[in-house]
Structures are given as C-alpha cells and as structure tokens.
Motif scaffolding. Sequence first.
Motif, PDB file in Angstrom:
ATOM      1  N   LEU A 181      39.051  30.884  38.496  1.00 57.64           N
ATOM      2  CA  LEU A 181      38.862  30.532  37.086  1.00 57.64           C
ATOM      3  C   LEU A 181      37.968  31.600  36.459  1.00 57.64           C
ATOM      4  N   ALA A 182      38.475  32.788  36.354  1.00 50.36           N
ATOM      5  CA  ALA A 182      37.694  33.910  35.821  1.00 50.36           C
ATOM      6  C   ALA A 182      38.647  34.877  35.146  1.00 50.36           C
TER       7      ALA A 182
ATOM      8  N   SER B  85      33.996  43.793  38.618  1.00 47.50           N
ATOM      9  CA  SER B  85      35.199  44.436  38.084  1.00 47.50           C
ATOM     10  C   SER B  85      35.751  43.628  36.913  1.00 47.50           C
ATOM     11  N   ASN B  86      35.016  43.661  35.818  1.00 48.83           N
ATOM     12  CA  ASN B  86      35.353  42.889  34.629  1.00 48.83           C
ATOM     13  C   ASN B  86      36.233  43.727  33.714  1.00 48.83           C
TER      14      ASN B  86
ATOM     15  N   VAL C 187      32.208  38.064  36.303  1.00 51.55           N
ATOM     16  CA  VAL C 187      33.438  37.528  36.898  1.00 51.55           C
ATOM     17  C   VAL C 187      33.312  37.353  38.408  1.00 51.55           C
ATOM     18  N   ASN C 188      32.385  38.070  39.011  1.00 47.99           N
ATOM     19  CA  ASN C 188      32.297  38.077  40.469  1.00 47.99           C
ATOM     20  C   ASN C 188      31.158  37.195  40.989  1.00 47.99           C
ATOM     21  N   THR C 189      31.406  36.555  42.103  1.00 43.38           N
ATOM     22  CA  THR C 189      30.363  35.911  42.910  1.00 43.38           C
ATOM     23  C   THR C 189      30.846  35.985  44.354  1.00 43.38           C
ATOM     24  N   ALA C 190      30.012  35.503  45.258  1.00 44.64           N
ATOM     25  CA  ALA C 190      30.410  35.475  46.671  1.00 44.64           C
ATOM     26  C   ALA C 190      31.288  34.267  46.994  1.00 44.64           C
ATOM     27  N   ARG C 191      31.628  33.459  46.004  1.00 44.96           N
ATOM     28  CA  ARG C 191      32.370  32.218  46.268  1.00 44.96           C
ATOM     29  C   ARG C 191      33.749  32.451  46.873  1.00 44.96           C
ATOM     30  N   ILE C 192      34.426  33.509  46.452  1.00 47.60           N
ATOM     31  CA  ILE C 192      35.760  33.752  47.002  1.00 47.60           C
ATOM     32  C   ILE C 192      35.668  34.057  48.488  1.00 47.60           C
TER      33      ILE C 192
END
Length: 328
Positions: free
Chosen positions: A243-244, A135-136, A225-230
């Motif tokens: 930080l995105a 969702s950029n 902008v997305n990864t599984a880190r959140i």
Amino acid sequence: MNKSLKIYVYPHPQDDPFKNVLLPTDYDPRGNFASELYFKKALMKSHFVTEDPDEADLFYMPFSISPMRTDHRIDVHGIPDFVKNYLTNITQKYPYWNRTGGADHFYVACHSIGKIAFNKAFVAKLNVIQLVCTSNLFSQSYFAHKDASMPQVWPRQDDPPNLLTSERKKLAFFAGAVNAPARIFLLKVWANDTEIFAHSGRLPTPYSEQLLGSKFCIHAKGYEVNTARIADALYYGCVPVILANQYDLPFTDILNWKSFSVVVHERDIPVLKRILQGISSEEYAMLQSNVIKVRKHFQWHSPPIDFDAFYMSMYELWKRRSVVKVRS
C-alpha cells in the motif's frame, strides 16, 4: 556479471578525519538502515573491486549517509555540502568523473535523508547512479531509468523460522506509527476489524507472532515509501500487501512482484478485505510458495552468498553500466 563486473572504489587515507563516513565500520550492521553498511562491507571484501580504474565499469563513491547524519561535524543539514566538497576533491584529483559527467559513478544510501545528498550538485544528481532504499517515484531525486531500489532489511543472525508450524488464522496484519495519509486511512477503516488486525504504534507482543499468524502482511507508506516491513513479511513467510503508491519496488526489473505479493492502490483501502478474500486458496498457496522462493533475495549475509541482497544489488548496478568503457 559475477565474472566481468569491476568497480573502482575512490581511495582515501586511513587518517582521513571523516574515515567514519568513508570506511566500513568494524561493528556489525544494525538498525533500520543496515542495508547501506551491509553492502559496503561486502563490496570492499569482494572480487568486484579493482585497483585499475581503466578496467572499471563503475566508480563507487564510498561516503555513507547514516554516519553523516549522526556526525556533529556534518549533521543532516550539512550532507549536501559534504557531498559537494567530496565531488570537488575527486574531480580535481582524478580524471574519471569528468569523462562521463559522473554517469558511471554510484553511491549507496538506505536512510531517506540520502535523497538530499546532491542538492548542491544538480548536474551530478541527474547523472550519478543511486542505489537506495528510498525509491520514491514521486520524488524529484529518484530516476527509475538510471537509479535502482534495494531492500531495507532489519539485521537478523538466525536462520529463517520453520514455517510448517505456523497457523495463519488472521487475514492481514499491520502495526506501526500513524505518520502518513495512507496509514491514517488504513487505521480509520480497519482498526476495529476482526479479520484485518491494524494496530497503531508498537505492539506489546513480539511482531513475529503476528507475522507468523497472518496470511497477508501490509506494507503501508509512512514518511517514505520504504520500510523493513516487506523484508519482515518475506522472512516470516507472510504474503506482502503493498500500500505505497509511487514505490519503485526493490529489484522490480528482476523479480515479478505479482507472483509473490499483492499491490493495492491506496484509494482501494476501503475494499482491501474484499480484495484479499477474493484470492482463492490455490492463488494464495502459489503466492506463499513464491514468497519462500524469493526471500533469499531480501537477506544480507557476511560473507554474501549467491542470489542474496548483495548479489541482487550488484546485478542492478551491472544492468546500469555502460557497454562502452571510457579509458584514461
């Protein structure tokens, strides 16, 4: 929503040559883009699906982006052609698309390549609801007023860890490929710091050790902008640091992200430590307490359970339905 939302799923024959793209697979979701398959498998077994299109609030186009990109008949570059042909087929066979120009239709994608799906169907891109991980807001393919962001979640079968036994001695943690300006900047400033553990590439030890041993876990923009880190941070009780820039955060119109995360502009990376150290013990306790409360929204279950990622995603779709139904 749970009682009233109805979705019509476009059917396809069991012997369709592209059933691997259109039908849910029989294996458990896995990998970085599992959210797409989790959603499809849960929806197809849910009470939201109706066989009567006249009672439908929304129409689901069940093509899956991840299988497309690995199917040699389609490949990444063939995805726009596949979607264009799919739209041609349903508009010729059914009347539902033409009534609204596709504004009550949606598709789901977690892989970032999904953003090119409608490159050869421009009007559809403007109308169709996208439920996506990528969702950029800077992208020309995502429109926050009609599209919705869902979380990218690494599949886990076990219960969340016991956080009472974790000792969070590090201030902040990041590890990952250095493949974007924000990550390059982050590593340049903090790679040798003793309180912010910023690591380039994969860790030689389990990520869980760092996630459980850090107060804050940094989500820095990579290729997307997305990864599984959140979702990883929330799962291990670590307060996410976003930080995105230009990231329409998952469920952002439902959850108050300021209550359980810290959002930092990429230009403020040099003062990141000062920002995090400026958060008092009381403020941190509140943030982490809310992390524990919201992490249920960032988990998939089979079958789904109330308020998990599936029901949150369904609520996002419900909010985007039209209050007026167009009937045949």
